[in-house]
Design a protein around this motif. Structure first.
Motif, PDB file in Angstrom:
ATOM      1  N   PRO A   1       0.680  -1.146  -0.036  1.00 19.98           N
ATOM      2  CA  PRO A   1       0.108  -0.089   0.087  1.00 19.98           C
ATOM      3  C   PRO A   1       0.721   1.159  -0.069  1.00 19.98           C
ATOM      4  N   GLN A   2       2.044   1.137   0.562  1.00 12.66           N
ATOM      5  CA  GLN A   2       2.879   2.623   0.944  1.00 12.66           C
ATOM      6  C   GLN A   2       3.514   2.812  -0.481  1.00 12.66           C
ATOM      7  N   GLY A   3       3.370   1.781  -1.403  1.00 18.64           N
ATOM      8  CA  GLY A   3       4.114   2.022  -2.669  1.00 18.64           C
ATOM      9  C   GLY A   3       3.460   3.256  -3.461  1.00 18.64           C
ATOM     10  N   THR A   4       2.186   3.528  -3.397  1.00 19.78           N
ATOM     11  CA  THR A   4       1.541   4.432  -4.239  1.00 19.78           C
ATOM     12  C   THR A   4       2.495   5.836  -3.979  1.00 19.78           C
ATOM     13  N   ASP A   5       2.867   6.150  -3.020  1.00 11.77           N
ATOM     14  CA  ASP A   5       3.392   7.499  -2.765  1.00 11.77           C
ATOM     15  C   ASP A   5       5.046   7.503  -2.389  1.00 11.77           C
ATOM     16  N   ALA A   6       5.481   5.974  -2.557  1.00  9.37           N
ATOM     17  CA  ALA A   6       6.963   5.964  -2.486  1.00  9.37           C
ATOM     18  C   ALA A   6       7.947   6.549  -3.410  1.00  9.37           C
ATOM     19  N   HIS A   7       8.836   7.102  -3.209  1.00  9.11           N
ATOM     20  CA  HIS A   7       9.815   7.756  -4.069  1.00  9.11           C
ATOM     21  C   HIS A   7      11.068   7.199  -4.012  1.00  9.11           C
ATOM     22  N   ALA A   8      11.864   7.492  -5.244  1.00 10.45           N
ATOM     23  CA  ALA A   8      13.270   6.441  -5.216  1.00 10.45           C
ATOM     24  C   ALA A   8      14.115   6.900  -4.108  1.00 10.45           C
ATOM     25  N   GLU A   9      14.879   6.102  -3.587  1.00 10.86           N
ATOM     26  CA  GLU A   9      15.897   6.464  -2.727  1.00 10.86           C
ATOM     27  C   GLU A   9      16.915   7.250  -3.202  1.00 10.86           C
ATOM     28  N   LEU A  10      17.099   8.228  -2.585  1.00 12.19           N
ATOM     29  CA  LEU A  10      17.962   9.371  -3.174  1.00 12.19           C
ATOM     30  C   LEU A  10      19.615   9.180  -2.900  1.00 12.19           C
ATOM     31  N   GLN A  11      19.839   8.359  -1.876  1.00  8.66           N
ATOM     32  CA  GLN A  11      21.259   8.233  -1.400  1.00  8.66           C
ATOM     33  C   GLN A  11      21.608   6.486  -1.962  1.00  8.66           C
ATOM     34  N   PRO A  12      22.380   6.736  -3.045  1.00 10.71           N
ATOM     35  CA  PRO A  12      22.706   5.230  -3.581  1.00 10.71           C
ATOM     36  C   PRO A  12      23.117   4.248  -2.413  1.00 10.71           C
ATOM     37  N   ALA A  13      24.049   4.839  -1.508  1.00  7.83           N
ATOM     38  CA  ALA A  13      24.451   4.149  -0.394  1.00  7.83           C
ATOM     39  C   ALA A  13      23.575   3.155   0.372  1.00  7.83           C
ATOM     40  N   VAL A  14      22.347   4.204   0.680  1.00  8.88           N
ATOM     41  CA  VAL A  14      21.499   3.744   1.493  1.00  8.88           C
ATOM     42  C   VAL A  14      20.704   2.477   0.629  1.00  8.88           C
ATOM     43  N   ALA A  15      20.567   2.965  -0.757  1.00  8.23           N
ATOM     44  CA  ALA A  15      19.715   1.618  -1.623  1.00  8.23           C
ATOM     45  C   ALA A  15      20.676   0.437  -1.688  1.00  8.23           C
ATOM     46  N   ARG A  16      21.927   0.619  -1.552  1.00  4.29           N
ATOM     47  CA  ARG A  16      22.565  -0.521  -1.314  1.00  4.29           C
ATOM     48  C   ARG A  16      22.521  -1.545  -0.203  1.00  4.29           C
ATOM     49  N   LEU A  17      22.239  -0.844   0.712  1.00  5.25           N
ATOM     50  CA  LEU A  17      22.178  -1.300   2.094  1.00  5.25           C
ATOM     51  C   LEU A  17      20.798  -2.206   2.063  1.00  5.25           C
ATOM     52  N   LYS A  18      19.770  -1.468   1.521  1.00  2.75           N
ATOM     53  CA  LYS A  18      18.458  -2.162   1.447  1.00  2.75           C
ATOM     54  C   LYS A  18      18.210  -3.032   0.536  1.00  2.75           C
ATOM     55  N   ALA A  19      19.026  -3.361  -0.461  1.00  2.00           N
ATOM     56  CA  ALA A  19      18.953  -4.134  -1.601  1.00  2.00           C
ATOM     57  C   ALA A  19      19.130  -5.713  -1.183  1.00  2.00           C
ATOM     58  N   PRO A  20      20.264  -6.286  -0.295  1.00  2.00           N
ATOM     59  CA  PRO A  20      20.264  -7.773  -0.040  1.00  2.00           C
ATOM     60  C   PRO A  20      18.853  -8.153   0.679  1.00  2.00           C
ATOM     61  N   ALA A  21      18.612  -9.291   0.470  1.00  2.94           N
ATOM     62  CA  ALA A  21      17.658 -10.092   1.032  1.00  2.94           C
ATOM     63  C   ALA A  21      17.838 -10.338   2.567  1.00  2.94           C
ATOM     64  N   ARG A  22      19.182 -10.204   3.066  1.00  3.26           N
ATOM     65  CA  ARG A  22      19.471 -10.351   4.315  1.00  3.26           C
ATOM     66  C   ARG A  22      18.666  -9.368   5.266  1.00  3.26           C
ATOM     67  N   LEU A  23      18.696  -8.184   5.021  1.00  2.00           N
ATOM     68  CA  LEU A  23      17.883  -7.227   5.703  1.00  2.00           C
ATOM     69  C   LEU A  23      16.484  -7.734   6.144  1.00  2.00           C
ATOM     70  N   LEU A  24      15.916  -8.401   5.206  1.00  3.14           N
ATOM     71  CA  LEU A  24      14.634  -8.948   5.821  1.00  3.14           C
ATOM     72  C   LEU A  24      14.578  -9.927   7.024  1.00  3.14           C
ATOM     73  N   ASP A  25      16.034 -10.467   7.329  1.00  2.00           N
ATOM     74  CA  ASP A  25      15.959 -11.199   8.532  1.00  2.00           C
ATOM     75  C   ASP A  25      15.825 -10.336   9.590  1.00  2.00           C
ATOM     76  N   ALA A  26      15.771  -9.017   9.601  1.00  2.00           N
ATOM     77  CA  ALA A  26      15.590  -8.392  10.660  1.00  2.00           C
ATOM     78  C   ALA A  26      14.058  -8.121  11.068  1.00  2.00           C
ATOM     79  N   VAL A  27      13.132  -8.833  10.363  1.00  2.77           N
ATOM     80  CA  VAL A  27      11.711  -9.031  10.614  1.00  2.77           C
ATOM     81  C   VAL A  27      11.387  -9.783  11.753  1.00  2.77           C
ATOM     82  N   GLU A  28      11.828 -10.891  11.941  1.00  2.00           N
ATOM     83  CA  GLU A  28      11.595 -11.859  13.254  1.00  2.00           C
ATOM     84  C   GLU A  28      11.795 -11.197  14.290  1.00  2.00           C
TER      85      GLU A  28
END
Length: 730
Positions: free
Chosen positions: A279-306
């Motif tokens: 749902p939040q994708g409707t208003d989401a904008h591109a990540e402006l900082q490439p370094a932050v986008a790279r940190l959020k790209a790996p699947a491992r970050l999803l391990d933080a959910v549990e």
């Protein structure tokens, strides 16, 4: 009534209008036209009758809706095309003539007049070649306009065909169609689908099929036709068996291809972008900082959910004493643990809440009853007292609260200690990069984590919806019980069937389930039996998890070009997909560029090969296009005006000038927004602004290869890679 006129060949094609060449087609297609008219009247009458029928409930209502959907889809195809749904014909070696269409058409006796393009019998129409004629003597493809055939192309596969009624052309129908002007919607290409493309379309749906091809190879065409084919041919995808999801790169792309699947006989196919999945994708904008986008790209970050969720599923440490009018009930940590175990593994947090509460009440009631000897209390009374106890309810709310995905993900970015607890592998510097103020807007790089968190939590309103439904059912049941009681009291007939109403099953049938509050389920949640994703080279590992979560069977069609990956794609397709968890991976390559003129590819190839020497640049088969023209950014208005003045139809696109105002025939897009689209004219403006890094070069290559007729490059010589003998704008 005279037969309708099917052929309207222009004067310069008079030789093709000879009766010996077209009289068989004229008779057959006139019969098809009459049959379609009859079927449209019949379908309209059937739909009217279904819609007038009294309302139904339960499965009967669902069956009625499905039948209305089926008949409406069929009627829509017939109304959209009419007789021009016929693509062409084939002549077999036994002289049988078979007509191929978007859907099958049979006469009133059930004899086929046209066979559906997706049937095995129709495959030779697309797959036959001179080397492999597949039992064909000849093939004819039609070109339609306004319900009339304005041209046709014949191909011969056997020497005996020379004696047949054929109008042979030097060029195939496919090559002849390539010069057609474009519109804002993808044009129809089914009649000219090529053998290499058709083989991919008809491949089975098991595992992952990679469709790998450079610009102009027809990847999107294959993806769309494959969707229609699988929905027709694969029972796993039909009806309620899972269905198919089509994922495109952006909204411009989805609008561009919106007419294709309905034109192939498939209405209502779910299509979306990755952003639409959240749902939040409707208003989401591109990540402006490439370094932050790279940190959020790996699947491992999803391990933080549990660990982020488990913090809110913590057992109370102290024994709790609950006072009731009859007994004090003591709940220990072990009792809470037993209640937590009442739900199945994998149940979303919010969905599990009601089951844990009910289990906790059962345990507490059993404990209380075991301490009561002769007190006048029933299990239901004790349970009711426990359920309304404020201390117990507050403790349960703290122990297992209702959670929102946005709250937890927002806390991960704004509370450093929370992120350190949930993602301990991140360095202090990385956590600092990810930190942002509470309430900051969402970015597209946040969407995979939001999606994973939402899947782990479930619907925060699920418990409320269930309580509302139970309340309505209880009220309805009480009312029906009173009605039955009144009827039985007033009934004095010893042979009356009314006492049957005492049966619980009959009373349940009297309940009006159509009055219950409805729970609207997001259809994009899945699961799906098959997913087709275009421009897949752009997906990060985290984004892939959004799709894999919706297709547990790992049945995918993956369409893309590694050379067009803005963030690089150093692995092979097999390496990346195997790492993501795919086990069955097949690879089909498209090497022929059918769309882009050779002149454009000659200019574009050095651009991409300067940074990717092994890029899969397809071979263009379209010679004789307009030369690439060069100029300065100030020439933009003149370039557009000149093209509009000399081209009464077609579309153009300006790429790289945000200040250009789009018009009815000229769009203004970024390279990312233009990906997957095609235009007669592309004007590339000052592409030095794209940058000299990999993403900038890929953007330049993508922009150049959107052109199907002419490319104009406006910028400095260095920016444009202008050759020494380049043609300049006059």
């Amino acid at each position: 009534m005279a037969d309708p006129v099917i052929f309207a060949l222009p004067r310069h094609l008079a030789a093709k209008a000879e009766a010996s060449l077209i009289e068989h087609d004229q008779r057959q297609l006139a019969l098809v036209a009459a049959t379609i008219s009859d079927q449209k009247r019949s379908l309209t009458a059937q739909l009217a009758e279904l819609r007038r029928a009294p309302g139904r409930r339960g499965r009967a209502a669902m069956d009625r809706d499905l039948e209305i959907h089926r008949l409406s889809g069929r009627l829509g195809v017939l109304q959209r095309f009419g007789v021009d749904l016929c693509l062409g014909r084939i002549v077999r070696q036994d002289s049988e003539v078979v007509y191929i269409g978007r859907v099958g058409i049979s006469d009133s006796a059930g004899s086929p007049l046209i066979i559906d393009w997706r049937t095995p019998a129709a495959e030779p129409f697309f797959a036959a070649t001179a080397a492999h004629p597949l039992g064909l003597v000849s093939r004819r493809r039609y070109r339609w306009r306004d319900g009339r055939i304005i041209d046709y192309w014949d191909e011969s596969f056997a020497a005996t065909a020379a004696t047949q009624a054929l109008a042979l052309d030097q060029d195939s129908a496919f090559i002849a169609s390539l010069s057609s002007s474009r519109s804002r919607r993808m044009r129809d290409v089914l009649a000219t689908l090529q053998a290499d493309q058709d083989a991919i379309v008809r491949a089975d749906s098991a595992g992952a099929l990679v469709v790998d091809g450079g610009p102009g190879t027809g990847k999107t065409v294959v993806a769309l036709h494959r969707a229609a084919y699988l929905l027709y041919a694969d029972a796993r995808l039909s009806g309620s068996h899972g269905g198919l999801l089509f994922v495109g790169p952006h909204r411009h792309y989805l609008r561009y291809v919106a007419d294709v699947l309905p034109g192939l006989g498939e209405e209502g196919v779910l299509s979306c972008t990755l952003a639409d999945l959240v749902p939040q994708g409707t208003d989401a904008h591109a990540e402006l900082q490439p370094a932050v986008a790279r940190l959020k790209a790996p699947a491992r970050l999803l391990d933080a959910v549990e660990p982020a969720v488990s913090l809110y599923e913590d057992l109370p440490t102290a024994t709790m004493i609950i006072e009731t009018p009859w007994v004090e009930v003591r709940l220990t940590r072990a009792d809470w643990a037993e209640a937590f175990e009442a739900v199945d593994d994998g149940t979303p947090h919010n969905d599990a809440r009601d089951d844990i509460w009910e289990a906790l009440l059962d345990i507490a009631t059993e404990i209380g009853l075991s301490q009561i000897d002769d007190a006048p209390v029933t299990p239901d009374e004790l349970r009711g007292a426990l359920a309304t106890n404020d201390d117990l309810r507050r403790t349960f709310q703290r122990t297992w609260p209702i959670l929102q995905a946005t709250d937890l993900v927002g806390d991960l970015w704004s509370v450093p200690a929370y992120l350190r607890r949930c993602a301990p592998w991140l360095s202090e510097e990385e956590r600092h990069l990810l930190k942002r103020a509470e309430g900051s807007p969402w970015t597209t790089s946040d969407l995979p984590l939001l999606d994973a968190m939402q899947a782990r939590l479930g619907d925060p309103l699920a418990s409320l919806h269930r309580r509302e439904r139970r309340a309505v059912l209880a009220e309805d049941r009480a009312y029906m019980d009173q009605v039955v009681t009144n009827l039985l009291q007033a009934d004095d007939d010893p042979e009356s069937p009314l006492p049957l109403l005492n049966r619980q099953s009959l009373r349940e049938d009297l309940l009006h389930d159509d009055a219950l509050p409805t729970i609207t389920r997001d259809p994009l949640v899945g699961p799906f039996a098959h997913v087709i994703v275009d421009e897949a080279q752009e997906l990060t590992d985290a984004e892939w998890q959004m799709l894999l979560r919706r297709c547990p069977s790992r049945s995918f069609t993956i369409v893309g070009d590694r050379a067009q990956a803005r963030n690089g794609f150093t692995e092979s397709w097999h390496q990346r997909l195997a790492r993501l968890g795919f086990d069955t991976i097949r690879h089909a390559r498209l090497n022929v560029n059918y769309r882009t003129p050779q002149e454009v590819m000659t200019a574009a190839e050095p651009v991409i090969k300067a940074v990717l020497p092994d890029a899969n640049v397809p071979r263009s088969i379209r010679p004789g296009g307009a030369p690439v023209r060069y100029g300065s950014p100030a020439d933009l208005p003149r370039a557009i005006e000149e093209w509009l003045a000399t081209n009464a139809s077609g579309t153009a696109c300006v790429i790289g000038d945000d200040s250009f105002r789009p018009t009815a025939r000229v769009q203004s897009l970024t390279p990312v927004e233009a990906k997957g689209l095609e235009f007669d004219l592309v004007v590339l403006v000052d592409s030095v602004a794209f940058g000299d890094d990999l993403s900038g070069v890929v953007d330049r290559y993508v922009a150049m290869t959107r052109a199907t007729q002419q490319l104009v490059i406006l910028g400095s010589d260095r920016t444009a890679n202008r050759p020494e003998k380049a043609e300049a704008l006059p």
